[in-house]
Design a protein around this motif. Structure first.
Motif, short mmCIF file in Angstrom:
data_model
loop_
_atom_site.label_atom_id
_atom_site.label_comp_id
_atom_site.label_asym_id
_atom_site.label_seq_id
_atom_site.Cartn_x
_atom_site.Cartn_y
_atom_site.Cartn_z
N GLU A 349 0.83 -1.21 0.00
CA GLU A 349 0.00 0.00 0.00
C GLU A 349 0.86 1.25 0.00
OE1 GLU A 349 -2.24 0.70 3.58
OE2 GLU A 349 -0.81 -0.42 4.79
N ASP A 350 2.11 1.14 0.50
CA ASP A 350 2.97 2.31 0.54
C ASP A 350 4.02 2.24 -0.56
OD1 ASP A 350 4.50 4.49 1.12
OD2 ASP A 350 4.51 4.14 3.28
N ARG A 351 3.62 2.80 -1.69
CA ARG A 351 4.44 2.71 -2.88
C ARG A 351 5.82 3.33 -2.66
NH1 ARG A 351 0.49 4.69 -6.28
NH2 ARG A 351 1.25 6.79 -6.01
N ARG A 352 5.85 4.49 -2.03
CA ARG A 352 7.11 5.22 -1.90
C ARG A 352 8.07 4.53 -0.93
NH1 ARG A 352 6.61 10.36 -3.94
NH2 ARG A 352 8.52 10.99 -2.88
N ALA A 353 7.53 4.07 0.19
CA ALA A 353 8.42 3.53 1.23
C ALA A 353 8.82 2.09 0.96
CB ALA A 353 7.75 3.65 2.60
N GLN A 418 4.08 5.24 -11.75
CA GLN A 418 4.84 4.56 -10.70
C GLN A 418 4.17 3.24 -10.35
OE1 GLN A 418 5.18 7.24 -7.40
NE2 GLN A 418 6.73 8.50 -8.39
N GLN A 419 2.85 3.29 -10.20
CA GLN A 419 2.14 2.07 -9.83
C GLN A 419 2.27 1.03 -10.92
OE1 GLN A 419 1.61 1.16 -7.09
NE2 GLN A 419 -0.51 1.23 -6.41
N LYS A 420 2.27 1.47 -12.18
CA LYS A 420 2.44 0.50 -13.26
C LYS A 420 3.81 -0.15 -13.18
CE LYS A 420 -0.37 3.07 -16.47
NZ LYS A 420 -0.19 3.90 -17.68
N VAL A 421 4.80 0.61 -12.72
CA VAL A 421 6.13 0.00 -12.56
C VAL A 421 6.07 -1.08 -11.48
CG1 VAL A 421 8.52 0.41 -11.85
CG2 VAL A 421 7.35 2.08 -13.30
N VAL A 422 5.37 -0.81 -10.38
CA VAL A 422 5.28 -1.82 -9.33
C VAL A 422 4.56 -3.06 -9.86
CG1 VAL A 422 4.54 -2.32 -6.99
CG2 VAL A 422 5.12 0.01 -7.61
N ILE A 423 3.47 -2.86 -10.58
CA ILE A 423 2.75 -4.01 -11.12
C ILE A 423 3.64 -4.76 -12.10
CG2 ILE A 423 0.80 -4.70 -12.57
CD1 ILE A 423 -0.80 -2.43 -11.30
N GLY A 424 4.32 -4.00 -12.95
CA GLY A 424 5.19 -4.60 -13.95
C GLY A 424 6.27 -5.46 -13.34
N GLY A 442 -4.10 7.05 -4.95
CA GLY A 442 -3.32 8.19 -5.42
C GLY A 442 -2.98 8.18 -6.90
N ILE A 443 -3.80 7.52 -7.71
CA ILE A 443 -3.53 7.59 -9.15
C ILE A 443 -4.80 8.05 -9.86
CG2 ILE A 443 -1.82 5.76 -8.92
CD1 ILE A 443 -3.59 3.86 -10.29
N ASP A 444 -4.62 8.61 -11.06
CA ASP A 444 -5.78 9.23 -11.70
C ASP A 444 -6.67 8.19 -12.37
OD1 ASP A 444 -4.93 8.82 -14.51
OD2 ASP A 444 -3.25 10.06 -13.84
N VAL A 445 -7.84 8.66 -12.83
CA VAL A 445 -8.88 7.74 -13.31
C VAL A 445 -8.40 6.90 -14.48
CG1 VAL A 445 -11.22 7.62 -14.21
CG2 VAL A 445 -10.62 9.34 -12.52
N GLY A 446 -7.69 7.53 -15.40
CA GLY A 446 -7.20 6.79 -16.57
C GLY A 446 -6.30 5.65 -16.16
N ALA A 447 -5.37 5.95 -15.26
CA ALA A 447 -4.43 4.93 -14.82
C ALA A 447 -5.18 3.83 -14.06
CB ALA A 447 -3.35 5.54 -13.94
N LYS A 448 -6.20 4.23 -13.29
CA LYS A 448 -6.99 3.23 -12.58
C LYS A 448 -7.56 2.22 -13.54
CE LYS A 448 -8.52 5.68 -8.47
NZ LYS A 448 -9.60 6.33 -7.74
#
Lengths: 518, 347, 327
Positions: A349-353, A418-424, A442-448
């Motif tokens: 859940e904590d992408r940055r940390a 960033q989230q796509k990188v984590v998923i990738g 914390g990501i926009d609708v398109g990315a969701k």
């Protein structure tokens, strides 16, 4: 359905907030938020996670400045530049994470910002005066403790009360409580409520933020409901019911579109079986299954144990008893290494940390979990070309928007990318079971939408998916089955045919709905 | 966000459009450039700095320092530190020499190559063992690395002296090392010092390990974000542990060269280079905050420090004066590193 | 017994480990040497421990905010060499004033580099250790510099039955104790050490506190240096060399945590006496002098290990729960 205007309070408002707007990184999180506080009255502020409660409170506390809107305190414009301004204006915060120094005594904590002096101009503390005033303050909140007791020796509830005493000591006129009861026992909670009533009796205005709606109903005089940064309801508490509150929190609009769930879960051996998983203080008797190609959602409020359970499954935290089976084989005392070897992937859940090396390039982040698969032979040297190709392919598959994966640092990407990188980075390992904790935070609708599509495709390929989210809407949109957690236990489960926003919310608000609460 | 926005000046040496001086300031060759400027400036006052003999001295002083500093780099990458490296020099010098001494040592009568091989292994094993202890303490008990390695530094410096007093009559040093071993420190191959070949091999190996191996990638990942590394399945503790072992083993290897050069194992070895070891790495650009390192940088850093040292000596400055200036330079490097870190935090 | 109880007992043992260690040592040395347990020897130990205690009291302030000062030995040498070189025949009070001022300057440089330039404390003070020592060596010409007679006299004088070094130590101790316990500043030092962010929110000037502790450590190092000078007659080139070890050991053995926020000067004094007891005991039993550093470093190691284990255990006890388990 509710009156949009608050009825004129009996007294003049102590604090009036009007038309607050705030955007972060181009995303508007508050739209014209307004409310009024009156002396001796308590205002309940409720809404789902991400509805704008914390931002509103951070603006009140001077941590953020609003883009538009005004605040009027006692007829004077109030524009705090920092926490100190808020304190000077008589606004005290009592956070879930308390701001006490555990290595100091109660009385020292009460006066740490400025002790009474023995002689003016000399630095010596007037210990006797500290003691008497501390006793007064503790007596005012019925806390029968020696003021010299170290805070580390106090229970969570007693610490909460010390914070209240501190607020009293600083002559606060407004006290804001943020989820004060999550780690309190029933008796401690009762005691806290008694004190809040007394604060009201002293003419102090209260803001009470909580997910436990029955408490909000009991304690407050007025309620403001926030949803997606809008005030969706403002009304005196006596005109409200828990049901009405839930309805207005959840809303009726479907403003997101979900890709159709094309595939169906497969029969046969489930990917994941969890039996009576227990860790004291965290989760209790959690049992469920995830089948191949199934998307299972976990709904629950923050602190319901959903993320803790995910961390245990992935081997980041220990568990005391129970069983975890992956593909029918037990997973005993897992570490992330072991869990990964069995085909589990985990988006935190904590992408940055925890999710990313923010200072590292995209390619390195994508490669990290798969590195052992690309290190062969003597010295386990990295096969650069093979790795580079795989990283490039995966990055393009999940549509990370950057020209050069090797040069671009992750911290310069948008939240969605960033989230796509984590998923990738997890897709590169072709997982059997993918646990995603708040994948769209914390990501926009398109990315969701793109994240939902990836989840859908994964399920289509037979991967088991476990999605944790505080957005019920989202879970309804993408899951085959939804489990609801509260207080570390699974309270309910719903199949796709029986999805119902309000029933799910009601299960999550288990405290409010069952009689007597905890 | 458009891709155009995402190209950043993080590797500004490559960034076009910046003024030359700024590009230089941010380039990884800055330290090398400073070395050249320093030598050029010194040459005006003390022309001897250009002499071949001077450079032979510089090379000789630099080689063992470089090897220790390369080991130190592995620890710095994971945001640790190894202050015990100098005591490892002394301790393994004494123990190693005791193993291979021809004056009543256990290997007397063995074939020379075997003695040398066992000797080198013994030196490195002693270093590796101290490193393993450091690594175990920091990773298992969460003790701060600087204090762990500070106490092991004190302990093994003391132990080196104590062991020497036990092993020898006068308590100063252990001599009578085999000629073949001495060759490692003094011999030449194709006109090049043999020790230079060792340093080159270490450098190459370290470069491959750091930049091309799984282990190296894991080190960087831990240095940048240990939590993310752990969640990505990196065995954080194990990897960090080995970083300390490598640092110890490198110091052991450097002790081989020092000892062979002096022809005696002595407990006073390396007492003064503690700061040089950390300094060489940090001056080169290795970050104290982890996640940033390159073997080439350490080479530049070691070269710079050694050249500065030699230049000041040629100027006739007392040892104390050299120390003061060198300490200042190293402090400056640490400050630059901290400022870079701060800017990064903002970015 | 529940697991929580056994954890608490383990914690209690860990917290009292130095005391247990002390008792064991006293018993061992006492059984090995008759002289060891005499009152005269105890007075000797305290007198010899005075300078370590003084410097360690300064170090305690730094450790309380989770900092470290490795340069105290160098500071002690640098400040005292000036007194030895240029202040012969002056009233020792001036000597203390000048040394104290120089120590303060030294500490302020550390403080500036650490708090303003954000260099990690251990590396900043490691560098100033080398620079400071080098400057002192430069000033002394790497020669043994005798201290003035007035300084030496100080070491031999007794007042009300106690040697002057002990009086100076007591004075520093009382001032430090009062500062930490009875002033706003002292309590804020503890607050900053426990949680700098919360401290800033509570309106404490965190940077000022951080800056000041290094200055205090500097002053204490210089004063401790002169007290030591009054006992050793001359500043050799190893004056104050590696003094940071017994000093840190004294503080940590006394229960001051390297992780900040816990400890105090009473414990530190105890730690200093413990360290000196060990050295004294080793002399009394005629141990090999080369073993001293091994013993001292082993003791520091144990102290740090205990501190780390205790800190880890406290963190686990303090971890936030999401379920309230009813007992």
């Amino acid at each position: 359905m509710f009156q949009k205007q608050v009825q004129a309070p009996v007294q003049a408002p102590l604090l009036a907030v009007r038309g607050l707007c705030k955007s972060f990184f181009g995303v508007q999180v508050l739209h014209d938020v307004g409310f009024e506080l009156a002396p001796g009255r308590a205002l309940g502020l409720i809404g789902e996670n991400g509805s704008g409660k914390s931002t509103t409170m951070n603006i009140l506390g001077g941590i953020h400045q609003p883009d538009r809107g005004e605040m009027v305190l006692d007829g004077q414009p109030y524009r705090p530049k920092g926490p100190k301004d808020a304190e000077a204006a008589g606004i005290a915060f009592i956070h879930q994470e308390l701001n006490l120094f555990k290595n100091l005594s109660i009385e020292e904590n009460l006066f740490i910002g400025g002790f009474p002096k023995l002689v003016r101009g000399l630095p010596f503390i007037d210990r006797r005066k500290v003691r008497t005033r501390a006793k007064e303050l503790l007596a005012a909140i019925d806390l029968d403790l020696d003021p010299a007791t170290l805070v580390s020796r106090l229970s969570q509830g007693e610490r909460q009360l010390v914070e209240i005493a501190k607020a009293l000591g600083s002559d606060a006129r407004i006290v804001i409580f943020d989820e004060p009861t999550t780690s309190l026992t029933a008796r401690e909670t009762e005691r806290l409520f008694g004190q809040i009533q007394r604060l009201k009796g002293r003419g102090i205005a209260i803001v009470y933020i909580s997910h436990i709606l029955s408490d909000v109903m009991r304690l407050t005089d007025d309620i403001v409901v926030l949803r997606d940064g809008h005030v969706v309801a403002t009304a005196p508490t006596r005109q409200m019911t828990v049901d009405k509150l839930i309805t207005s929190m959840v809303g009726r609009t479907i403003d997101q579109i979900y890709p159709p769930r094309a595939s169906r879960p497969r029969e046969g051996q489930p990917v994941l079986e969890v039996e009576k998983l227990t860790q004291p203080g965290m989760i209790k008797d959690v049992s469920f299954q995830v089948r191949q190609g199934e998307v299972v959602g976990i709904s629950g409020l923050m602190g319901s144990g959903r993320s803790e359970m995910a961390r245990i499954l992935f081997g980041l935290d220990p568990y005391a008893s129970g069983r975890i089976l992956v593909d029918g084989q037990p997973l005993e005392r897992p570490t992330p290494e072991v869990a990964m070897a069995r085909g589990i992937a985990f988006l935190t859940e904590d992408r940055r940390a925890e999710g990313l090396m923010m200072d590292g390039p995209i390619a390195d982040n994508l490669a990290l979990p798969s590195l052992p698969n690309f290190a062969g032979g003597f010295g386990r040297l990295i096969e650069r070309t093979r790795l580079g190709d795989a990283v490039e392919r995966t990055g393009r598959d999940v549509q990370v928007n950057a020209r050069d994966f090797v040069q671009t640092l992750v911290k310069n990407l948008s939240g969605g990318n960033q989230q796509k990188v984590v998923i990738g980075k997890w897709l590169l390992r072709s997982p059997r079971l993918f646990i995603l904790d708040e994948p769209t935070r914390g990501i926009d609708v398109g990315a969701k939408y793109e994240v939902y599509k990836i989840i859908n495709e994964l399920a289509g390929q037979g991967t088991g998916v476990l999605v944790i989210s505080s957005e019920i809407e989202e879970l309804i949109g993408i899951c085959d089955r939804i489990l609801v957690m509260s207080h570390g236990e699974i309270r309910a489960g719903y199949d796709r045919a029986k999805f119902d926003r309000e029933r799910i919310m009601r299960s999550a608000m288990w405290d409010s709905v069952t009689k007597g609460g905890r | 966000m458009t891709p155009a926005q995402t190209t950043r000046l993080d590797r500004p040496g490559l960034a076009p459009g910046l003024p030359l001086w700024r590009r230089l300031l941010l380039s990884e060759y800055l330290v090398l450039f400073l070395t050249v400027v320093y030598v050029a400036g010194m040459a005006l006052i003390v022309p001897e700095i250009l002499a071949a003999d001077t450079w032979r001295d510089i090379l000789a002083a630099m080689i063992p320092l470089l090897i220790v500093a390369i080991g130190q780099m592995f620890v710095l990458v994971v945001a640790g530190i190894d202050l015990s490296a100098t005591s490892v020099l002394a301790f393994s010098s004494v123990l190693g020499a005791a193993v291979i001494t021809m004056d009543g040592g256990p290997l007397v009568g063995m074939p020379a190559f075997l003695v040398v091989a066992v000797g080198i292994l013994a030196f490195m094993a002693v270093g590796g063992a101290v490193g393993a202890f450091n690594g175990a303490c920091t990773t298992r008990f969460n003790m701060p690395p600087f204090i762990v390695t500070l106490t092991t530094m004190m302990f093994f410096s003391g132990a080196a002296i104590w062991v020497t007093t036990l092993l020898t009559d006068d308590g100063s040093s252990i001599g009578s090392l085999p000629r073949e071993f001495v060759f490692i420190g003094q011999g030449r191959v194709f006109e090049l010092p043999f020790s230079l070949l060792i340093a080159l091999a270490v450098g190459l190996l370290a470069h491959v390990a750091l930049s091309h191996s799984l282990f190296g990638r894991w080190l960087f990942a831990i240095g940048i974000n240990p939590n993310a590394a752990a969640v990505s399945g990196v065995p954080v503790r194990r990897t960090m542990f080995w970083a300390y072992v490598i640092s110890g083993a490198c110091a052991g290897l450097a002790a081989v060269i020092y000892t062979a050069r002096l022809e005696t194992g002595t407990p006073v070895l390396g007492q003064r280079i503690l700061l040089d070891v950390v300094g060489a790495a940090v001056i080169g650009g290795v970050s104290l905050f982890g996640g940033k390192a390159k073997v080439l940088w350490v080479v530049f850093g070691a070269l710079f420090l050694t050249v500065v040292d030699k230049g000041l000596q040629l100027l006739g400055l007392s040892l104390a004066g050299v120390f003061a200036i060198k300490g200042g330079v190293i402090l400056l490097a640490a400050i630059v590193d901290a400022q870079r870190q701060r800017l990064k935090g903002r970015g | 017994m529940s697991p929580a109880d056994s954890r608490k007992i383990r914690l209690l043992l860990l917290q009292n480990a130095p005391l247990i260690l002390f008792l064991v040592l006293v018993l061992v040395f006492g059984s090995l040497s008759e002289r060891f347990l005499s009152p005269t020897n105890f007075m000797n130990i305290v007198t010899q421990a005075a300078h370590i205690a003084i410097i360690a009291i300064g170090m305690t302030f730094v450790l309380l905010v989770a900092g470290i000062d490795l340069s105290v030995g160098a500071n002690m040498y640098a400040s005292c060499i000036v007194v030895a070189l240029y202040m012969k025949g002056w009233n020792p009070v001036f000597g203390f004033a000048v040394a104290g001022f120089l120590g303060l300057l030294f500490g302020a440089v550390n403080a500036f580099v650490i708090t303003r330039l954000r260099v990690p404390a251990f590396i900043a003070t490691l560098a100033t250790l080398f620079v400071g020592r080098a400057i002192a060596l430069y000033l002394s010409g790497v020669k043994m510099i005798p201290f003035g007679k007035e300084i030496l006299l100080l070491g031999r004088t007794t007042w009300l039955g106690l040697p002057v070094p002990i009086w100076i130590f007591l004075l520093v101790f009382v001032i430090a104790w009062v500062t930490l316990r009875l002033t706003t500043y002292g309590r804020q030092v503890y607050a900053v050490g426990a949680d700098p962010e919360a401290a800033a929110k509570a309106g404490i000037d965190v940077r000022r506190i951080l800056f000041s502790v290094y200055c205090i450590a500097g002053v204490c190092a210089a004063i401790g240096g002169l007290v030591s000078a009054s006992q050793v007659a001359a500043a050799s080139s190893t004056f104050g060399f590696q003094k940071e070890f017994p000093v840190i050991a004294a503080a940590v053995l006394g229960g001051t945590s390297l992780f900040g926020g816990r400890g105090g000067v009473v414990g530190t004094v105890f730690g200093a006496i413990l360290i000196q007891t060990v050295e004294n005991g080793l002399v009394m039993i005629n141990a090999d002098p080369y073993v001293y550093p091994l013993v001292v470093s082993a003791i520091i190691f144990i102290a740090v290990l205990v501190d780390s284990l205790r800190t880890g255990m406290l963190e686990r006890l303090e971890r936030r729960k999401i379920r309230v388990e009813t007992a």
